[in-house]
Design an enzyme around this catalytic site. Structure first.
Site, PDB file in Angstrom:
ATOM      1  N   TYR A 112      -1.891  -2.597   0.105  1.00 32.79           N
ATOM      2  CA  TYR A 112      -1.377  -1.420  -0.606  1.00 32.79           C
ATOM      3  C   TYR A 112       0.060  -1.121  -0.184  1.00 32.79           C
ATOM      4  O   TYR A 112       0.941  -0.888  -1.027  1.00 32.79           O
ATOM      5  CB  TYR A 112      -2.283  -0.229  -0.325  1.00 32.79           C
ATOM      6  CG  TYR A 112      -1.911   1.025  -1.068  1.00 32.79           C
ATOM      7  CD1 TYR A 112      -2.038   1.102  -2.448  1.00 32.79           C
ATOM      8  CD2 TYR A 112      -1.444   2.150  -0.385  1.00 32.79           C
ATOM      9  CE1 TYR A 112      -1.706   2.266  -3.137  1.00 32.79           C
ATOM     10  CE2 TYR A 112      -1.113   3.310  -1.059  1.00 32.79           C
ATOM     11  CZ  TYR A 112      -1.242   3.363  -2.431  1.00 32.79           C
ATOM     12  OH  TYR A 112      -0.907   4.512  -3.100  1.00 32.79           O
ATOM     13  N   LYS A 149       3.456  -1.168  -2.557  1.00 31.32           N
ATOM     14  CA  LYS A 149       4.267   0.030  -2.763  1.00 31.32           C
ATOM     15  C   LYS A 149       5.657  -0.112  -2.141  1.00 31.32           C
ATOM     16  O   LYS A 149       6.644   0.415  -2.672  1.00 31.32           O
ATOM     17  CB  LYS A 149       3.545   1.250  -2.202  1.00 31.32           C
ATOM     18  CG  LYS A 149       2.238   1.574  -2.935  1.00 31.32           C
ATOM     19  CD  LYS A 149       2.464   1.796  -4.427  1.00 31.32           C
ATOM     20  CE  LYS A 149       1.213   2.266  -5.143  1.00 31.32           C
ATOM     21  NZ  LYS A 149       1.428   2.549  -6.567  1.00 31.32           N
ATOM     22  N   SER A 171      -6.109   9.146 -15.995  1.00 31.86           N
ATOM     23  CA  SER A 171      -6.713   9.759 -14.808  1.00 31.86           C
ATOM     24  C   SER A 171      -5.648  10.047 -13.764  1.00 31.86           C
ATOM     25  O   SER A 171      -4.535   9.503 -13.826  1.00 31.86           O
ATOM     26  CB  SER A 171      -7.795   8.848 -14.216  1.00 31.86           C
ATOM     27  OG  SER A 171      -7.229   7.620 -13.796  1.00 31.86           O
ATOM     28  N   VAL A 184      -1.886  -4.140 -17.320  1.00 36.00           N
ATOM     29  CA  VAL A 184      -0.454  -4.146 -17.031  1.00 36.00           C
ATOM     30  C   VAL A 184       0.027  -5.492 -16.496  1.00 36.00           C
ATOM     31  O   VAL A 184       1.239  -5.772 -16.515  1.00 36.00           O
ATOM     32  CB  VAL A 184      -0.083  -3.026 -16.031  1.00 36.00           C
ATOM     33  CG1 VAL A 184      -0.328  -1.664 -16.649  1.00 36.00           C
ATOM     34  CG2 VAL A 184      -0.836  -3.174 -14.704  1.00 36.00           C
ATOM     35  N   THR A 230      -5.993  14.037  -6.142  1.00 37.04           N
ATOM     36  CA  THR A 230      -6.521  13.433  -7.361  1.00 37.04           C
ATOM     37  C   THR A 230      -8.043  13.560  -7.357  1.00 37.04           C
ATOM     38  O   THR A 230      -8.662  13.777  -6.304  1.00 37.04           O
ATOM     39  CB  THR A 230      -6.120  11.958  -7.442  1.00 37.04           C
ATOM     40  OG1 THR A 230      -6.626  11.277  -6.279  1.00 37.04           O
ATOM     41  CG2 THR A 230      -4.605  11.797  -7.486  1.00 37.04           C
TER      42      THR A 230
END
Length: 258
Positions: free
Chosen positions: A164, A168, A15, A61, A199
């Site tokens: 977040y 990052k 995606s 992951v 997206t």
């Protein structure tokens, strides 16, 4: 690095940015392994991209054995792995204290760090160990390329983006030392830090929300396209002199506080 007939793997490849990257890699002639949590969509993507040159493995992951097994399956399917693109991630939003003064749940912060940062590192370290055992593919001794995905939030996190932004920012900070660690083995490491990208998740938002997100983009005055992210992936794979670099892909955007 020439992509024709090479093997690439993309985490979060079913995606968004990962899917656009997988499509671009297939169009460049690469064999693509999609590593993702969504098994139903994985089967659909393989059918779309062609079973002969596309392979799906359901992967968490964060889990060492899950990733290691996926790498082994990809190698068995297509041979040496030369390119790894880490796109798997989540983007929660929560202030440290809500309006009642209640602290944000620690588990949510931890989960974001685990998936975005630890997950990217986990995949990178394991794929590096596979790449290091492979013969060089050119006279410069190049064995592989790892491309991680950060965000402009890693530089200018907005209100509610503590988890977040921290995840990052960690990926940005990893880039140069990881590239230095792996340089003697002929493995390059780079990072892309996208701005506001169109997206499917973002395009599903109301138009006024999309307009607000793109208001601070300098030029072109719009959301970024997943295909533009994918083009940069292709360039980073092919341009062997780009190493240890984080590249912003944001139309000149600098994120305001909110």
């Amino acid at each position: 690095m020439q992509l024709e007939n090479l093997t690439a793997l993309v985490t979060g490849g079913c995606s968004g940015l990962g899917h656009a990257t997988a499509v671009a890699l297939r169009n460049s002639g690469a064999n693509v392994c999609l590593l993702d949590m969504n098994g139903d969509v994985g089967a659909q993507r393989v059918a779309e991209l062609g079973e002969e040159h596309t392979f799906f493995v359901q992967v968490d992951v964060r889990d060492e054995s899950s990733v290691a097994n996926a790498l082994e399956a990809c190698s068995d399917k297509f041979g040496d792995i030369r390119l790894c693109v880490n796109c798997a991630g989540i983007a929660p939003a929560k202030r440290i204290l809500d309006r009642e003064g209640t602290p944000a749940p620690l588990a949510e912060f931890q989960s974001t760090i685990d998936i975005n940062l630890v997950g990217s590192f986990n995949v990178a370290r394991l794929v590096a160990s596979v790449m290091a055992k492979q013969a060089p593919i050119n006279d410069e001794g190049e064995r592989g390329v790892i491309i991680n995905t950060a965000s402009v939030a890693g530089y200018e996190g907005q209100i509610g983006q503590t988890a977040y932004a921290a995840s990052k920012g960690g990926i940005i900070a990893l880039t140069l030392p990881m590239a230095r660690d792996l340089a003697p083995l002929g493995i390059r490491v780079n990072t892309i830090a996208p701005g506001v990208m169109g997206t499917p998740m973002l395009l599903a938002m109301p138009e006024k929300v999309q307009d607000a997100l793109s208001a601070n983009v300098q030029f072109p005055k719009r959301l970024g396209l997943p295909e533009e992210f994918a083009k940069l992936v292709i360039h980073l794979a092919q341009n062997s002199y780009i190493n240890g670099e984080t590249i912003r892909l944001d139309g000149g955007l600098r994120m305001p506080a909110k």
